[in-house]
Design a protein around this motif. Structure first.
Motif, PDB file in Angstrom:
ATOM      1  N   LEU A  73      21.785 -12.693  10.946  1.00  0.00           N
ATOM      2  CA  LEU A  73      22.029 -12.372   9.896  1.00  0.00           C
ATOM      3  C   LEU A  73      20.474 -12.876   9.585  1.00  0.00           C
ATOM      4  CD1 LEU A  73      22.929  -9.873   8.538  1.00  0.00           C
ATOM      5  CD2 LEU A  73      24.309 -11.169   6.835  1.00  0.00           C
ATOM      6  N   PHE A  74      20.330 -14.063   8.822  1.00  0.00           N
ATOM      7  CA  PHE A  74      18.866 -14.091   8.695  1.00  0.00           C
ATOM      8  C   PHE A  74      17.924 -13.659   8.988  1.00  0.00           C
ATOM      9  CE2 PHE A  74      14.864 -16.693   8.343  1.00  0.00           C
ATOM     10  CZ  PHE A  74      14.736 -16.591   6.514  1.00  0.00           C
ATOM     11  N   HIS A  75      17.590 -13.285  10.400  1.00  0.00           N
ATOM     12  CA  HIS A  75      16.505 -12.972  10.909  1.00  0.00           C
ATOM     13  C   HIS A  75      16.463 -12.014  11.485  1.00  0.00           C
ATOM     14  CE1 HIS A  75      14.372 -14.277  15.339  1.00  0.00           C
ATOM     15  NE2 HIS A  75      13.888 -14.567  14.680  1.00  0.00           N
ATOM     16  N   PHE A  76      17.163 -10.893  11.616  1.00  0.00           N
ATOM     17  CA  PHE A  76      16.998  -9.742  11.436  1.00  0.00           C
ATOM     18  C   PHE A  76      16.699  -8.800  10.356  1.00  0.00           C
ATOM     19  CE2 PHE A  76      19.149  -5.874  10.282  1.00  0.00           C
ATOM     20  CZ  PHE A  76      19.046  -4.834  11.337  1.00  0.00           C
ATOM     21  N   VAL A  77      17.444  -9.264   9.285  1.00  0.00           N
ATOM     22  CA  VAL A  77      17.331  -8.849   7.996  1.00  0.00           C
ATOM     23  C   VAL A  77      16.048  -9.627   7.746  1.00  0.00           C
ATOM     24  CG1 VAL A  77      17.186  -9.342   5.306  1.00  0.00           C
ATOM     25  CG2 VAL A  77      19.473  -9.134   6.739  1.00  0.00           C
ATOM     26  N   HIS A  78      14.775 -10.816   7.508  1.00  0.00           N
ATOM     27  CA  HIS A  78      13.728 -10.795   7.486  1.00  0.00           C
ATOM     28  C   HIS A  78      13.010 -10.010   8.526  1.00  0.00           C
ATOM     29  CE1 HIS A  78      10.102 -13.307   9.216  1.00  0.00           C
ATOM     30  NE2 HIS A  78       9.921 -13.636   7.633  1.00  0.00           N
ATOM     31  N   HIS A  79      13.010  -9.885   9.703  1.00  0.00           N
ATOM     32  CA  HIS A  79      12.517  -9.021  10.838  1.00  0.00           C
ATOM     33  C   HIS A  79      12.187  -7.574  10.088  1.00  0.00           C
ATOM     34  CE1 HIS A  79      10.548 -11.394  13.647  1.00  0.00           C
ATOM     35  NE2 HIS A  79      11.914 -12.057  13.505  1.00  0.00           N
ATOM     36  N   LEU A  80      13.447  -7.032   9.367  1.00  0.00           N
ATOM     37  CA  LEU A  80      13.522  -5.841   9.193  1.00  0.00           C
ATOM     38  C   LEU A  80      12.597  -5.267   8.235  1.00  0.00           C
ATOM     39  CD1 LEU A  80      14.929  -2.932   9.420  1.00  0.00           C
ATOM     40  CD2 LEU A  80      16.751  -3.693   7.499  1.00  0.00           C
ATOM     41  N   ILE A  81      12.749  -6.854   6.899  1.00  0.00           N
ATOM     42  CA  ILE A  81      11.873  -6.523   5.559  1.00  0.00           C
ATOM     43  C   ILE A  81      10.288  -6.565   6.395  1.00  0.00           C
ATOM     44  CG2 ILE A  81      11.177  -7.928   4.035  1.00  0.00           C
ATOM     45  CD1 ILE A  81      13.557  -8.579   3.474  1.00  0.00           C
ATOM     46  N   GLN A  82      10.163  -7.039   7.498  1.00  0.00           N
ATOM     47  CA  GLN A  82       8.822  -7.048   7.376  1.00  0.00           C
ATOM     48  C   GLN A  82       8.367  -5.796   8.254  1.00  0.00           C
ATOM     49  OE1 GLN A  82       8.615 -10.333  10.433  1.00  0.00           O
ATOM     50  NE2 GLN A  82       7.030 -11.425   9.474  1.00  0.00           N
ATOM     51  N   PHE A  83       9.169  -5.240   9.000  1.00  0.00           N
ATOM     52  CA  PHE A  83       9.223  -4.035   9.648  1.00  0.00           C
ATOM     53  C   PHE A  83       9.194  -3.071   8.587  1.00  0.00           C
ATOM     54  CE2 PHE A  83      10.468   0.324  11.064  1.00  0.00           C
ATOM     55  CZ  PHE A  83       9.238   0.638  12.456  1.00  0.00           C
ATOM     56  N   VAL A  84       9.789  -2.357   7.540  1.00  0.00           N
ATOM     57  CA  VAL A  84       9.475  -1.757   6.701  1.00  0.00           C
ATOM     58  C   VAL A  84       8.427  -1.876   4.767  1.00  0.00           C
ATOM     59  CG1 VAL A  84      11.069  -1.068   4.790  1.00  0.00           C
ATOM     60  CG2 VAL A  84      12.124  -1.390   6.466  1.00  0.00           C
ATOM     61  N   GLY A  85       8.231  -3.071   5.617  1.00  0.00           N
ATOM     62  CA  GLY A  85       7.430  -3.037   4.687  1.00  0.00           C
ATOM     63  C   GLY A  85       5.678  -2.859   5.106  1.00  0.00           C
ATOM     64  N   ASN A  86       5.513  -2.778   6.321  1.00  0.00           N
ATOM     65  CA  ASN A  86       4.316  -2.848   7.816  1.00  0.00           C
ATOM     66  C   ASN A  86       4.052  -1.160   7.335  1.00  0.00           C
ATOM     67  OD1 ASN A  86       3.640  -5.214   7.559  1.00  0.00           O
ATOM     68  ND2 ASN A  86       4.795  -5.181   9.559  1.00  0.00           N
ATOM     69  N   ASP A  87       3.250  -0.836   6.908  1.00  0.00           N
ATOM     70  CA  ASP A  87       3.191   1.394   6.851  1.00  0.00           C
ATOM     71  C   ASP A  87       2.302   1.189   9.076  1.00  0.00           C
ATOM     72  OD1 ASP A  87       2.134   3.175   6.885  1.00  0.00           O
ATOM     73  OD2 ASP A  87      -0.080   2.527   6.177  1.00  0.00           O
ATOM     74  N   ASN A  88       3.660   1.505   9.064  1.00  0.00           N
ATOM     75  CA  ASN A  88       3.974   2.021  10.401  1.00  0.00           C
ATOM     76  C   ASN A  88       3.799   3.634  10.770  1.00  0.00           C
ATOM     77  OD1 ASN A  88       4.250  -0.488  11.581  1.00  0.00           O
ATOM     78  ND2 ASN A  88       6.228  -1.040  10.780  1.00  0.00           N
ATOM     79  N   THR A  89       3.492   4.039   9.680  1.00  0.00           N
ATOM     80  CA  THR A  89       3.301   5.417   9.916  1.00  0.00           C
ATOM     81  C   THR A  89       2.201   5.499  11.203  1.00  0.00           C
ATOM     82  OG1 THR A  89       2.584   6.184   8.059  1.00  0.00           O
ATOM     83  CG2 THR A  89       4.784   5.967   7.561  1.00  0.00           C
ATOM     84  N   LYS A  90       1.685   5.526  10.915  1.00  0.00           N
ATOM     85  CA  LYS A  90       0.279   5.769  11.659  1.00  0.00           C
ATOM     86  C   LYS A  90       0.589   5.484  13.209  1.00  0.00           C
ATOM     87  CE  LYS A  90      -3.347   5.394   8.445  1.00  0.00           C
ATOM     88  NZ  LYS A  90      -4.555   4.531   7.989  1.00  0.00           N
ATOM     89  N   ARG A  91       1.313   4.359  13.110  1.00  0.00           N
ATOM     90  CA  ARG A  91       1.695   3.900  15.002  1.00  0.00           C
ATOM     91  C   ARG A  91       2.971   4.634  15.246  1.00  0.00           C
ATOM     92  NH1 ARG A  91       2.223  -2.044  15.140  1.00  0.00           N
ATOM     93  NH2 ARG A  91       2.941  -1.605  12.958  1.00  0.00           N
ATOM     94  N   LEU A  92       3.646   4.844  14.462  1.00  0.00           N
ATOM     95  CA  LEU A  92       5.174   6.224  14.794  1.00  0.00           C
ATOM     96  C   LEU A  92       4.091   7.156  15.253  1.00  0.00           C
ATOM     97  CD1 LEU A  92       7.514   5.225  12.938  1.00  0.00           C
ATOM     98  CD2 LEU A  92       7.520   4.409  14.916  1.00  0.00           C
ATOM     99  N   TYR A  93       3.528   7.611  14.766  1.00  0.00           N
ATOM    100  CA  TYR A  93       2.802   9.404  14.714  1.00  0.00           C
ATOM    101  C   TYR A  93       1.710   9.891  15.641  1.00  0.00           C
ATOM    102  CZ  TYR A  93       6.156  10.759  11.415  1.00  0.00           C
ATOM    103  OH  TYR A  93       7.985  10.372  10.937  1.00  0.00           O
ATOM    104  N   GLY A  94       0.972   8.046  15.915  1.00  0.00           N
ATOM    105  CA  GLY A  94      -0.240   8.141  16.914  1.00  0.00           C
ATOM    106  C   GLY A  94      -1.452   8.256  16.351  1.00  0.00           C
ATOM    107  N   TRP A  95      -1.157   8.027  15.130  1.00  0.00           N
ATOM    108  CA  TRP A  95      -2.916   8.303  13.827  1.00  0.00           C
ATOM    109  C   TRP A  95      -3.301   7.304  14.020  1.00  0.00           C
ATOM    110  CZ3 TRP A  95       1.077  10.311   9.365  1.00  0.00           C
ATOM    111  CH2 TRP A  95       1.317  11.925  10.310  1.00  0.00           C
ATOM    112  N   ASN A  96      -4.173   7.568  13.440  1.00  0.00           N
ATOM    113  CA  ASN A  96      -5.505   6.867  13.353  1.00  0.00           C
ATOM    114  C   ASN A  96      -6.758   5.945  12.157  1.00  0.00           C
ATOM    115  OD1 ASN A  96      -5.340   5.962  16.816  1.00  0.00           O
ATOM    116  ND2 ASN A  96      -7.103   7.538  16.810  1.00  0.00           N
TER     117      ASN A  96
END
Length: 91
Positions: free
Chosen positions: A68-91
């Protein structure tokens, strides 16, 4: 499973070796082209986290809180990063 197997050799051995093995798995990030400085920082961080988690495993003998700790840790990292550009293919 690795921790339990190593525990037959002693608690200290199990904690140290399982922490090192947990850290080494993060070397796979080198295959993605990650900067070597970042990889070294990840290795040290993973070693410390692996040490703490293996001590918790030793104390509680229950892997579920660690998962659970490992999952939550990676979830927080993922949510905390600005992944919108990669998700939508923007540069």
């Amino acid at each position: 499973m690795i921790f339990k197997t190593l525990h037959t050799k002693g608690a200290k051995t199990a904690v140290i070796i399982s922490s090192i093995l947990f850290s080494i798995t993060h070397l796979l990030n080198a295959l993605s082209g990650t900067d070597m400085t970042q990889i070294l920082l990840q290795l040290v961080y993973a070693l410390l986290i692996g040490f703490v988690l293996s001590l918790l495993m030793l104390k509680n003998n229950n892997i579920l809180p660690l998962i659970l700790f490992h999952f939550v840790h990676h979830l927080i990292q993922f949510v905390g990063n600005d992944n919108t550009k990669r998700l939508y293919g923007w540069n």
